[in-house]
Design a protein around this motif. Sequence first.
Motif, PDB file in Angstrom:
ATOM      1  N   THR A 186       5.976 -11.307  -0.997  1.00  0.00           N
ATOM      2  CA  THR A 186       4.899 -10.427  -0.546  1.00  0.00           C
ATOM      3  C   THR A 186       3.600 -10.909  -1.165  1.00  0.00           C
ATOM      4  O   THR A 186       3.509 -11.034  -2.389  1.00  0.00           O
ATOM      5  CB  THR A 186       5.153  -8.962  -0.951  1.00  0.00           C
ATOM      6  N   ARG A 187       2.636 -11.198  -0.314  1.00  0.00           N
ATOM      7  CA  ARG A 187       1.337 -11.698  -0.780  1.00  0.00           C
ATOM      8  C   ARG A 187       0.233 -10.832  -0.190  1.00  0.00           C
ATOM      9  O   ARG A 187       0.302 -10.428   0.977  1.00  0.00           O
ATOM     10  CB  ARG A 187       1.145 -13.158  -0.345  1.00  0.00           C
ATOM     11  N   PHE A 188      -0.787 -10.551  -1.007  1.00  0.00           N
ATOM     12  CA  PHE A 188      -1.921  -9.755  -0.566  1.00  0.00           C
ATOM     13  C   PHE A 188      -3.182 -10.612  -0.549  1.00  0.00           C
ATOM     14  O   PHE A 188      -3.398 -11.442  -1.435  1.00  0.00           O
ATOM     15  CB  PHE A 188      -2.138  -8.558  -1.492  1.00  0.00           C
ATOM     16  N   PHE A 189      -4.013 -10.373   0.471  1.00  0.00           N
ATOM     17  CA  PHE A 189      -5.285 -11.064   0.618  1.00  0.00           C
ATOM     18  C   PHE A 189      -6.359 -10.007   0.880  1.00  0.00           C
ATOM     19  O   PHE A 189      -6.100  -9.018   1.576  1.00  0.00           O
ATOM     20  CB  PHE A 189      -5.249 -12.046   1.790  1.00  0.00           C
ATOM     21  N   ALA A 190      -7.544 -10.229   0.350  1.00  0.00           N
ATOM     22  CA  ALA A 190      -8.611  -9.236   0.500  1.00  0.00           C
ATOM     23  C   ALA A 190      -9.911  -9.890   0.922  1.00  0.00           C
ATOM     24  O   ALA A 190     -10.143 -11.085   0.687  1.00  0.00           O
ATOM     25  CB  ALA A 190      -8.822  -8.486  -0.819  1.00  0.00           C
ATOM     26  N   ARG A 191     -10.731  -9.099   1.572  1.00  0.00           N
ATOM     27  CA  ARG A 191     -12.142  -9.412   1.763  1.00  0.00           C
ATOM     28  C   ARG A 191     -12.888  -8.091   1.705  1.00  0.00           C
ATOM     29  O   ARG A 191     -12.270  -7.036   1.541  1.00  0.00           O
ATOM     30  CB  ARG A 191     -12.381 -10.188   3.051  1.00  0.00           C
ATOM     31  N   LEU A 192     -14.198  -8.110   1.809  1.00  0.00           N
ATOM     32  CA  LEU A 192     -14.974  -6.907   1.532  1.00  0.00           C
ATOM     33  C   LEU A 192     -14.634  -5.755   2.467  1.00  0.00           C
ATOM     34  O   LEU A 192     -14.723  -4.583   2.077  1.00  0.00           O
ATOM     35  CB  LEU A 192     -16.474  -7.211   1.612  1.00  0.00           C
ATOM     36  N   ASP A 193     -14.222  -6.062   3.712  1.00  0.00           N
ATOM     37  CA  ASP A 193     -14.019  -4.997   4.680  1.00  0.00           C
ATOM     38  C   ASP A 193     -12.568  -4.804   5.093  1.00  0.00           C
ATOM     39  O   ASP A 193     -12.286  -4.076   6.042  1.00  0.00           O
ATOM     40  CB  ASP A 193     -14.867  -5.247   5.935  1.00  0.00           C
ATOM     41  N   ALA A 194     -11.623  -5.441   4.371  1.00  0.00           N
ATOM     42  CA  ALA A 194     -10.242  -5.352   4.822  1.00  0.00           C
ATOM     43  C   ALA A 194      -9.270  -5.802   3.746  1.00  0.00           C
ATOM     44  O   ALA A 194      -9.637  -6.475   2.778  1.00  0.00           O
ATOM     45  CB  ALA A 194     -10.035  -6.191   6.089  1.00  0.00           C
ATOM     46  N   LEU A 195      -8.003  -5.434   3.956  1.00  0.00           N
ATOM     47  CA  LEU A 195      -6.901  -5.864   3.102  1.00  0.00           C
ATOM     48  C   LEU A 195      -5.770  -6.319   4.011  1.00  0.00           C
ATOM     49  O   LEU A 195      -5.518  -5.709   5.055  1.00  0.00           O
ATOM     50  CB  LEU A 195      -6.442  -4.714   2.211  1.00  0.00           C
ATOM     51  N   LEU A 196      -5.095  -7.377   3.602  1.00  0.00           N
ATOM     52  CA  LEU A 196      -4.072  -8.001   4.431  1.00  0.00           C
ATOM     53  C   LEU A 196      -2.851  -8.296   3.576  1.00  0.00           C
ATOM     54  O   LEU A 196      -2.983  -8.698   2.417  1.00  0.00           O
ATOM     55  CB  LEU A 196      -4.659  -9.280   5.033  1.00  0.00           C
ATOM     56  N   MET A 197      -1.673  -8.086   4.124  1.00  0.00           N
ATOM     57  CA  MET A 197      -0.429  -8.372   3.432  1.00  0.00           C
ATOM     58  C   MET A 197       0.437  -9.271   4.303  1.00  0.00           C
ATOM     59  O   MET A 197       0.550  -9.054   5.513  1.00  0.00           O
ATOM     60  CB  MET A 197       0.323  -7.072   3.136  1.00  0.00           C
TER      61      MET A 197
END
Length: 225
Positions: A186-197
Amino acid sequence: MTLDLARDLPAALADRAAAWRLIADLAAFWGAPLIPDSGCTDAELDAAEARLGLRLPAALREAYRLIGNRPDLTSNQDTLLPPDKLYLDQDCLVYRVENQSCAYWGIPLAALDQDDPPTVAWPDVAPSVQVELTPWTAGFSAECLGILLAEPLFDDSAFVDGAEVDPNDLTGWTELPRVHAPGVDTRFFARLDALLMIQEGAWLAVRAVDEEALDAICDELPAAP
C-alpha cells in the motif's frame, strides 16, 4: 486548509501525539472536522474492557476517544469496530474487519501491555487451515494514520474515483513515507488538492478537494497496460 503530508507524516509515525494531531488535520482537510462527539466515551471503553476481561492499550483508547464514532472517516470500505463489537480471535484483539469479512486486523494479546502495540492482519480461512498472521503496522497509532489516509478515499459522497494505473508513470505527486510494515503493498501519494492510494501495484483510489480537481486528475492519470 492546506495539508503537507510529506512534511508532517514522518513525525506522526514516530510520535502518537503527533499522529492524533495529523488525524485531526486530515479530517479538517476533507471538510469533516473532528468534534467532541467524534469519539467514544471512557464509559464505552471501560465497558469493553470489562466485557473482554482485559486492558485496552493507551493508543487504542486515545484513538477511539478521538475518532471512534466517525465511520465517515474510518469505515467507508472496511469497518473499524465500535467498542462494544471488539472481540478476541487468533490470540488477537480484533478491531477491524474487511468489508466482505475476507480479512481481519488485530493486536496480538501478547502486545496489549504496550502503550502503542503493533498490529497484524490475517485472511478469512476455513477452520481447518492454519492462519498466518501478517505484520501490518509498527504501532496502533500508525494503523490509525493508515485508516485515515485510506478510508476517506472510498467516501462515495465525496470527489473520489478508482482505476488501475502504473505507479511508475505518476507525475506531479509526492510519494509519502510508508505507513505499513514491509510486505504490505500500500503506497500513498499526495499533492495540494488530492490524496491517492495504490494497492497491489496498480489498483488506485483517489480523492480530490473538488470536482474540478478530480476531473483534472482523471484526465492526467496514466492507464495501466
